[in-house]
Design an enzyme around this catalytic site. Structure first.
Site, PDB file in Angstrom:
ATOM      1  N   GLY A  40       0.993  -1.309   0.147  1.00 39.83           N
ATOM      2  CA  GLY A  40       0.238  -0.147   0.048  1.00 39.83           C
ATOM      3  C   GLY A  40       0.789   1.275   0.112  1.00 39.83           C
ATOM      4  O   GLY A  40       2.177   1.058  -0.016  1.00 39.83           O
ATOM      5  N   SER A  41       0.328   2.498   0.145  1.00 36.55           N
ATOM      6  CA  SER A  41       0.928   3.651  -0.183  1.00 36.55           C
ATOM      7  C   SER A  41       1.740   3.877   1.224  1.00 36.55           C
ATOM      8  O   SER A  41       2.813   4.359   1.000  1.00 36.55           O
ATOM      9  CB  SER A  41       0.209   4.710  -0.252  1.00 36.55           C
ATOM     10  OG  SER A  41      -1.023   4.891   0.607  1.00 36.55           O
ATOM     11  N   GLY A 107      -7.685  -2.919   1.048  1.00 37.73           N
ATOM     12  CA  GLY A 107      -8.136  -1.906  -0.018  1.00 37.73           C
ATOM     13  C   GLY A 107      -7.267  -2.021  -1.277  1.00 37.73           C
ATOM     14  O   GLY A 107      -7.743  -1.766  -2.302  1.00 37.73           O
ATOM     15  N   GLY A 108      -6.086  -2.563  -1.156  1.00 40.35           N
ATOM     16  CA  GLY A 108      -5.167  -2.621  -2.282  1.00 40.35           C
ATOM     17  C   GLY A 108      -5.297  -4.094  -2.840  1.00 40.35           C
ATOM     18  O   GLY A 108      -4.482  -4.535  -3.501  1.00 40.35           O
ATOM     19  N   GLU A 114      -0.971 -10.663   2.987  1.00 37.39           N
ATOM     20  CA  GLU A 114      -0.657  -9.881   4.225  1.00 37.39           C
ATOM     21  C   GLU A 114      -0.960 -10.608   5.473  1.00 37.39           C
ATOM     22  O   GLU A 114      -0.201 -10.543   6.438  1.00 37.39           O
ATOM     23  CB  GLU A 114      -1.321  -8.659   4.259  1.00 37.39           C
ATOM     24  CG  GLU A 114      -0.850  -7.335   3.310  1.00 37.39           C
ATOM     25  CD  GLU A 114      -1.934  -6.478   3.097  1.00 37.39           C
ATOM     26  OE1 GLU A 114      -1.518  -5.353   2.674  1.00 37.39           O
ATOM     27  OE2 GLU A 114      -3.120  -6.212   3.505  1.00 37.39           O
ATOM     28  N   LYS A 132      -7.391   6.743   9.627  1.00 38.66           N
ATOM     29  CA  LYS A 132      -7.702   5.339   9.603  1.00 38.66           C
ATOM     30  C   LYS A 132      -8.214   4.770  10.940  1.00 38.66           C
ATOM     31  O   LYS A 132      -8.521   3.751  11.328  1.00 38.66           O
ATOM     32  CB  LYS A 132      -6.486   4.533   9.427  1.00 38.66           C
ATOM     33  CG  LYS A 132      -5.619   4.801   8.215  1.00 38.66           C
ATOM     34  CD  LYS A 132      -6.357   4.630   6.971  1.00 38.66           C
ATOM     35  CE  LYS A 132      -5.784   4.953   5.590  1.00 38.66           C
ATOM     36  NZ  LYS A 132      -4.561   4.057   5.360  1.00 38.66           N
TER      37      LYS A 132
END
Ligand code: R5P
EC number: 5.3.1.6
Length: 231
Positions: A40-41, A107-108, A114, A132
């Protein structure tokens, strides 16, 4: 997978928690250490920070092909999880985290890998900006990874559980599967719900990380500070 933040301000918070995470795990890094790295970002920013220490530790296990590529780009060796024993730490972002350190992730679309990599780590360090941090999980749609042929069946079963599953069109996970997102699905009892959804035939896993939640939360605040919470 492309991960972008909505604003530059949010990016600054993510960068701050990524730097804090590096300091959190720095004492664990030896030439023998392999750590788990998320997707993720926010995880990307952590990987960029970790890159500054490439060569001082053994390497990483990645929770997605995208993270593996980014790690390698920084000169960090990426290991197959089957060749690695227990890892001291797993660092990853979250889509939501509640006061009990249960999370929604995926979300990704990287939720399954994970969860597997996190399961092999002694500690889960969650890195997130303050958006979050929620009282009750479920504002963010809960992802459910399904075997493609079971998608409609699982969707019907989820409707019976009161959910509103939406097929995430055009997305194939790194495992070759599909994603159903559960919108408007407040989750009061995340441990029970994680288990209930996982018991549906055809579900690979769901994005609730509750039975095994985070151990440490590094939360980026709008004032630039990083709050550290421990379970
Ligand atoms: O599948 C993606 C992961 O669960 C991410 O950790 C999660 O979506 C958070 O991503 P970001 O840091 O981009 O908000």
């Amino acid at each position: 997978m492309a991960f972008r933040s909505k604003t530059a301000a949010q990016d600054a918070l993510k960068r701050a928690v990524a730097k804090a995470a590096l300091e959190e795990i720095r004492p664990l890094l030896t030439p023998e250490t392999v750590i788990g790295v998320g997707t993720g970002s926010t995880a990307n920013m952590f990987i960029d920070e970790l890159g500054t220490l490439a060569g001082t530790f053994k390497g990483a296990v990645a929770s997605s092909e995208a993270s593996a590529e980014r790690l390698r780009g920084h000169g960090i060796d990426v290991f197959d999880l089957n060749s690695v024993g227990s890892m001291p730490v797993y660092v990853d972002g979250a889509d939501e985290i509640d006061p009990g350190f249960a999370m929604i992730k995926g979300g990704g679309a990287a939720l399954t890998r994970e969860k597997i990599v996190a399961a092999c780590a002694e500690r889960f360090v969650c890195i997130a900006d303050e958006s979050k941090d929620v009282a009750v999980l479920g504002q963010f749609p809960l992802p459910v990874e399904v075997i493609p042929m079971a998608r409609s069946y699982v969707a019907r079963e989820l409707v019976k559980m009161g959910a509103d599953p939406i097929y995430r069109q055009g997305v194939i996970t790194d495992n070759g599967n599909q994603i159903l997102d559960l919108y408007d699905f407040p989750i009061e009892h995340p441990v029970e719900m994680e288990s209930r959804i996982n018991q549906l035939v055809g579900v690979v896993t769901n994005g609730l990380f509750a039975a095994r939640g985070a151990d440490v939360l590094l939360l980026g605040r709008k004032d630039g500070s990083v709050e550290r919470r421990e379970a």
